[in-house]
Design an enzyme around this catalytic site. Structure first.
Site, short mmCIF file in Angstrom:
data_model
loop_
_atom_site.label_atom_id
_atom_site.label_comp_id
_atom_site.label_asym_id
_atom_site.label_seq_id
_atom_site.Cartn_x
_atom_site.Cartn_y
_atom_site.Cartn_z
N THR A 83 0.87 -1.18 0.00
CA THR A 83 0.00 0.00 0.00
C THR A 83 0.90 1.22 0.00
O THR A 83 1.95 1.22 0.64
CB THR A 83 -0.92 0.03 1.24
N CYS A 197 -1.53 4.75 -5.67
CA CYS A 197 -2.34 3.93 -4.78
C CYS A 197 -2.40 2.56 -5.44
O CYS A 197 -2.63 2.46 -6.66
CB CYS A 197 -3.74 4.52 -4.60
#
Length: 232
Positions: A83, A197
């Site tokens: 992430t 992202c």
């Protein structure tokens, strides 16, 4: 091959991409029936997302440090965090383990510099776009100027990540929103765009963008496999 430890689950939709990309790159490098040696610890995203909204980064750092320690005890030789946003607490992870930690911004920074890019647009969660833990690293280590969308565009980009992509919902209308944001970044002088992202890779492919795409998920996974095969 060394063993890659992956802290996943943020969201599991992008963690499945990591697993696919790790193994695809290992096969490309080694051929035959080779896979990437890996361990994945999937955290529960609900309390993490709640702590993000509350700004409780200390608790988040403690949780992910514990996840990293579990991977190290399980035999990981390298730890990666699947992430971008949670690299806000990467120092807590690095300090918790003795094995190397591969920061997600570094493979992207290296790829951008190798491509001759000096000004790049960034798409990601509101935390990644607005806080300095990510853009600051790109500036300090890679001398990159990072452009982010305007406030309304940032709200749209963030909403689509959490309300749609984290749930596996990939919509054409949302792709069009991202394309308009990319076009605006290009008009402001961005030479490329970072998919900052790990879920955005589900929505935007290179052919969907007016700018060259630098996909942090793919670059991070590739760098992890390269390290596992030939540690430096």
């Amino acid at each position: 091959m060394k063993t890659i430890g992956v802290i996943g689950g943020m969201s599991w939709e992008s963690s499945t991409e990591y697993y696919r990309l790790l193994n695809r790159h290992a096969k490309a490098r080694l051929g035959g029936h080779h896979n990437a040696r890996s361990l994945m610890l999937t955290v529960d995203f609900a309390p993490i997302e709640a702590n993000q909204r509350a700004g409780n980064w200390t608790a988040l750092g403690d949780q992910l440090a514990d996840a990293a320690r579990q991977l190290e005890r399980g035999g990981a030789d390298l730890v990666i965090l699947a992430t971008n946003t949670m690299h806000r607490v990467y120092e807590s992870i690095e300090q918790a383990i003795d094995v190397p930690f591969l920061h997600i911004a570094d493979p992207t920074g290296n790829a951008l510099r190798a491509a001759g890019i000096t000004r790049v647009g960034l798409l990601g969660t509101r935390y990644t776009m607005e806080q300095t833990f990510y853009t600051g690293r790109l500036s300090e280590r890679y001398d990159l100027e990072t452009l982010i969308p305007n406030e309304a565009e940032r709200a749209d980009v963030h909403r689509i990540i959490y309300d749609e992509l984290c749930h596996g919902n990939v919509n054409d209308a949302s792709r069009a929103v991202y394309q308009r944001v990319i076009d605006e970044l290009a008009a402001r002088g961005a030479q490329a765009v970072i998919l900052g992202c790990t879920e955005i890779t589900l929505l935007i492919k290179p052919e969907d963008s007016a700018l060259p795409v630098f996909d942090t998920t793919a670059l991070h996974a590739q760098a992890a496999v390269d390290w596992a095969i030939e540690p430096v």
